[in-house]
Design an enzyme around this catalytic site. Structure first.
Site: not given
Length: 263
Positions: A192, A61, A88, A157
């Site tokens: 993507v 986590d 990532n 974001y």
């Protein structure tokens, strides 16, 4: 990217169970690195098995400091070191600013900013002289083209990915000034067609920002000089490059891998 040799390198990839992280882990392994996949999803164990013998999985986590400490320690013990860290793991929750949920903001801040910060903390501690690995190395953070453009529906974001850029540059400066021997860079992936990318297209259409998910994807392609969406291997190749000696004089950089969308 088969022309780069990472034989003998030990890598930890967060969010490696699926999507971009899975592709990055596979590319690092194909270049010769031994990879530990770290993820909150137990599917990461199978992903690690798919890489072949010697690779591993650790449950992580990224928002938990103690969990990071134990995951890095386990990686160093099982792999015999740590030379490459790929931060990532990330989440995106689409919303108009007028409708944003405080809980959703906290989730994105936690995973995208806190998670990256803790990764930097424990990665640098392990790789620096005197650390558990102690041989220097490379950290690549995954930001987003969203940090460089104004795309509707992803304000928070975008803000978190802009923060990843700043974290990268300050960490690179500190690492250099203190002689850690760790290069720190980030990449800005374009859109993507992973589960996250498809979800974004559906979400912005549902908000009325585009007439359909297909129209949203078309708008992204229209903004991209290369004329296509990104592919997982585009992002994975960039990570392999930044993790290698071919990038030995590159640190504190943000590499756009977006087909020119964010220029």
């Amino acid at each position: 990217m088969t022309s780069i040799d990472l034989t003998g390198r030990k890598a930890l990839v967060t969010g490696g169970a699926q999507g971009l992280g899975e592709g990055m882990a596979a590319a690092l392994a194909a270049a010769g690195a031994t990879v530990m996949i770290a993820d909150i999803q137990d599917e990461g164990e199978q992903t690690a098995k798919n890489l072949g013998d010697g690779h591993g999985f650790v449950r992580l986590d990224v928002t938990d400091d103690a969990n990071w400490e134990s995951a890095v320690a386990e990686t160093v013990e099982r792999l015999g070191g740590l030379d490459i860290l790929v931060n990532n793991a990330g989440i995106e929750i689409t919303s108009l600013i007028t409708e944003v949920s405080a809980d959703d903001v906290r989730k994105m801040l936690g995973v995208n900013i806190l998670g990256t910060t803790l990764g930097l903390k424990h990665g640098l501690r392990a790789m620096r002289p005197g650390g558990a690995a102690g041989q220097g190395g490379s950290i690549t953070n995954v930001a987003s083209v969203a940090a460089t453009i104004a795309f509707p529906g992803i304000a928070v974001y975008s803000a978190t990915k802009s923060a990843v850029d700043r974290l990268t540059r300050v960490a690179a400066m500190e690492s250099g000034k203190l002689g850690y021997g760790v290069r720190v860079n980030c990449i800005y992936p374009g859109l993507v067609p992973t589960a996250m990318g498809a979800g974004l297209a559906n979400d912005v259409a549902a908000l009325g920002l585009f007439p359909s998910p297909e129209a949203a994807v078309g708008a992204v392609i229209e903004l991209t000089p290369s004329g296509r969406l990104g592919q997982v291997d585009d992002m994975a190749d960039a990570v392999v490059f930044l993790s290698s000696d071919a990038a030995k004089f590159i640190t504190g950089a943000g590499l756009p891998v977006d087909g020119g969308m964010g220029m």
